[in-house]
Scaffold this motif. Structure first.
Motif, PDB file in Angstrom:
ATOM      1  N   SER A 184     -13.933  81.229   5.678  1.00  0.00           N
ATOM      2  CA  SER A 184     -14.575  81.006   4.387  1.00  0.00           C
ATOM      3  C   SER A 184     -14.112  82.079   3.413  1.00  0.00           C
ATOM      4  O   SER A 184     -14.628  83.193   3.410  1.00  0.00           O
ATOM      5  N   GLY A 185     -13.104  81.738   2.614  1.00  0.00           N
ATOM      6  CA  GLY A 185     -12.592  82.658   1.608  1.00  0.00           C
ATOM      7  C   GLY A 185     -12.795  82.079   0.220  1.00  0.00           C
ATOM      8  O   GLY A 185     -13.244  80.933   0.053  1.00  0.00           O
TER       9      GLY A 185
ATOM     10  N   ILE B  47     -12.219  76.500   5.674  1.00  0.00           N
ATOM     11  CA  ILE B  47     -11.826  75.597   6.761  1.00  0.00           C
ATOM     12  C   ILE B  47     -12.938  75.590   7.808  1.00  0.00           C
ATOM     13  O   ILE B  47     -13.408  76.665   8.200  1.00  0.00           O
ATOM     14  N   PRO B  48     -13.361  74.376   8.273  1.00  0.00           N
ATOM     15  CA  PRO B  48     -13.003  73.028   7.837  1.00  0.00           C
ATOM     16  C   PRO B  48     -13.388  72.792   6.371  1.00  0.00           C
ATOM     17  O   PRO B  48     -14.177  73.545   5.798  1.00  0.00           O
ATOM     18  N   HIS B  49     -12.862  71.738   5.798  1.00  0.00           N
ATOM     19  CA  HIS B  49     -13.158  71.437   4.397  1.00  0.00           C
ATOM     20  C   HIS B  49     -14.670  71.333   4.215  1.00  0.00           C
ATOM     21  O   HIS B  49     -15.357  70.629   4.965  1.00  0.00           O
ATOM     22  N   PRO B  50     -15.224  72.059   3.236  1.00  0.00           N
ATOM     23  CA  PRO B  50     -16.682  72.181   3.147  1.00  0.00           C
ATOM     24  C   PRO B  50     -17.430  70.890   2.848  1.00  0.00           C
ATOM     25  O   PRO B  50     -18.622  70.779   3.152  1.00  0.00           O
TER      26      PRO B  50
ATOM     27  N   ILE C 134      -6.783  70.451   3.054  1.00  0.00           N
ATOM     28  CA  ILE C 134      -6.767  70.822   4.466  1.00  0.00           C
ATOM     29  C   ILE C 134      -8.146  70.504   5.034  1.00  0.00           C
ATOM     30  O   ILE C 134      -9.145  71.085   4.619  1.00  0.00           O
ATOM     31  N   LEU C 135      -8.200  69.583   5.989  1.00  0.00           N
ATOM     32  CA  LEU C 135      -9.477  69.183   6.586  1.00  0.00           C
ATOM     33  C   LEU C 135      -9.801  70.054   7.795  1.00  0.00           C
ATOM     34  O   LEU C 135     -10.891  70.622   7.888  1.00  0.00           O
ATOM     35  N   PHE C 136      -8.860  70.143   8.726  1.00  0.00           N
ATOM     36  CA  PHE C 136      -9.010  70.968   9.921  1.00  0.00           C
ATOM     37  C   PHE C 136      -7.704  71.732  10.153  1.00  0.00           C
ATOM     38  O   PHE C 136      -6.616  71.230   9.856  1.00  0.00           O
ATOM     39  N   PHE C 137      -7.828  72.934  10.716  1.00  0.00           N
ATOM     40  CA  PHE C 137      -6.668  73.748  11.102  1.00  0.00           C
ATOM     41  C   PHE C 137      -6.992  74.290  12.485  1.00  0.00           C
ATOM     42  O   PHE C 137      -7.760  75.243  12.630  1.00  0.00           O
TER      43      PHE C 137
END
Length: 453
Positions: free
Chosen positions: A391-392, A397-400, A382-385
């Motif tokens: 941050s879990g 999200i976004p992909h670090p 998942i790049l963007f939502f």
């Protein structure tokens, strides 16, 4: 402030930004009590509480609300120490098990503070600030949102709308005087708290009157006695359909959050109602714009990508697909080259639901438990939502590492060069330009779905 809705643009709850006026959020009720009116209390059983919360998250809950003292009329009050003993161990356990924010349902400042320090991210004050004004100081000092509820149990009212508005306005002013951030205040009209059946129905019918307060509105009607009375004195466990009706009416009249026991059914009701209120498709109630990165370097790479896309389409409407690029493995040698692409789509899944769905696809296609540097038939990120930031432990999200990966940025730039990274505040095109080089990322000549890549 959103000029169209009159609401704050967003409220940060835990690790998430809740954007108001774009969709309605679902809060799942987790009663860690032995005497809940609805019969769903789990008492001191932490394992059962965690399992129930995880199930609600899978069903689409955006927030889990943990309560340790029953607020039904006539319920005995418990001590601060006993309430802390009930809620804090559960909240602490949940903070490691779920990625959605946790709210604590309490009117006691000591319980609220202990809960926040254990991992809760919001206070749900069932009596506003009437019984413990110090709650505002806890919310201010720990910088967490607070839900202010209007209760008429101690002061019955004749004009219920006027009474609720006056009550909530006073609570808002008290909270802001205690330096609670304006965007951290949410209001709840208190359906069932000291109101007659007729007053509850009027409150639901005229819920939009609360919009003048300029705050997100939480509505909690789930399984309440008014529903039972209207439907012929039926017990709480038979009030699902009545609850769903109030959910739909509440969303139509401006509710931003719906607090419920039965998450899955009310999520569906919220999605359907939201499609009417907000519009169907991206930007509507539950439909989110996502960008996914796909890669394969083991087996029939092209077939793996096509199989993944077919499975992804079960829960994602794929709107655009980038060209395919052949890329060198990152940081390792003596591996086959990857085929990479990026897709844009819309989904009704939550971030956690989408992650679980994508992981199941990877397993179906033979990903296995190999490490991140191992060759693999499929990798889906998942790049963007939307413009969500979270941050879990299991999902960021976004992909670090998005900004460091040419094999992601090159195809992503084909689809959305002007898309702004919500944390770095740079466009995809700017992130790509900042890379030292893009060697090892070459346009692939193969085809996807019968079309030239």
């Amino acid at each position: 402030m959103n000029i169209r809705t009159g609401l704050p643009n967003a409220t940060r709850i835990g690790k998430r930004d809740f954007q108001w006026g774009k969709r309605t959020f679902i809060m799942g009720i987790l009663n860690v009590t032995p005497d809940s009116f609805s019969g769903d209390g789990v008492g001191y059983d932490i394992d059962s509480a965690v399992a129930r919360a995880k199930q609600m998250v899978l069903e689409g809950a955006d927030i889990i609300d943990v309560g340790g003292e029953s607020t039904r009329p006539g319920a005995p009050e418990i001590s601060v120490a006993e309430e802390i003993d009930r809620v804090v161990p559960v909240i602490r356990a949940l903070s490691f098990e779920i990625d959605v924010p946790i709210s604590v349902d309490t009117y006691k400042s000591e319980v609220a503070e202990a809960s926040i320090r254990a991992g809760a991210a919001m206070i749900n004050s069932v009596y506003g600030l009437k019984r413990d004004p110090s709650l505002a100081g806890v919310a201010s000092r720990l910088n967490v949102p607070i839900i202010l509820t209007s209760s008429q149990r101690d002061e019955p009212a004749k004009d219920i709308i006027s009474a609720v508005l006056t009550d909530l306005l006073g609570a808002i002013q008290a909270a802001e005087s205690a330096c609670v951030a304006k965007d951290n205040i949410i209001v709840d009209p208190g359906f069932g708290f000291g109101k007659t059946v007729q007053q509850n129905l009027e409150l639901l019918r005229r819920l939009d009157a609360l919009k003048t307060l300029g705050k997100p509105i939480l509505l909690g009607t789930s399984r309440k006695s008014t529903i039972g009375r209207v439907l012929g004195d039926i017990p709480p466990d038979q009030r699902l359909f009545g609850t769903i009706a109030t959910t739909a009416i509440g969303i139509m009249n401006g509710a931003s959050i719906i607090r419920v026991h039965d998450v899955a059914e009310n999520v569906q009701a919220a999605r359907m109602t939201g499609a009417v209120v907000f519009g169907f498709g991206f930007g509507s109630n539950q439909f989110h714009q996502i960008f996914l990165g796909l890669g394969s370097n083991l087996g029939d790479r092209l077939e793996n990508l096509e199989s993944a896309l077919k499975l992804i389409s079960e829960k994602v409407t794929v709107t655009r697909t980038s060209p395919i690029y052949e890329t060198l493995p990152l940081g390792v040698s003596e591996q086959p080259k990857f085929l990479n692409l990026v897709i844009e789509g819309n989904t009704a899944e939550t971030p956690e639901g989408l992650l679980g769905f994508l992981k199941s696809i990877e397993q179906k296609l033979g990903r296995g438990d190999a490490g991140s540097d191992a060759p693999r038939p499929i990798d889906i990120d998942i790049l963007f939502f939307d413009d969500l930031t979270m941050s879990g432990e299991s999902l960021v999200i976004p992909h670090p590492r998005l900004s460091q990966r040419a094999f992601v940025l090159v195809p992503l730039n084909e689809l959305a060069p002007d898309l702004v990274h919500p944390v770095m505040k740079k466009t995809v095109n700017e992130l790509l330009a900042a890379l030292d080089n893009t060697r090892g990322v070459e346009l692939y000549s193969g085809s996807l779905h019968g079309k030239k890549a």
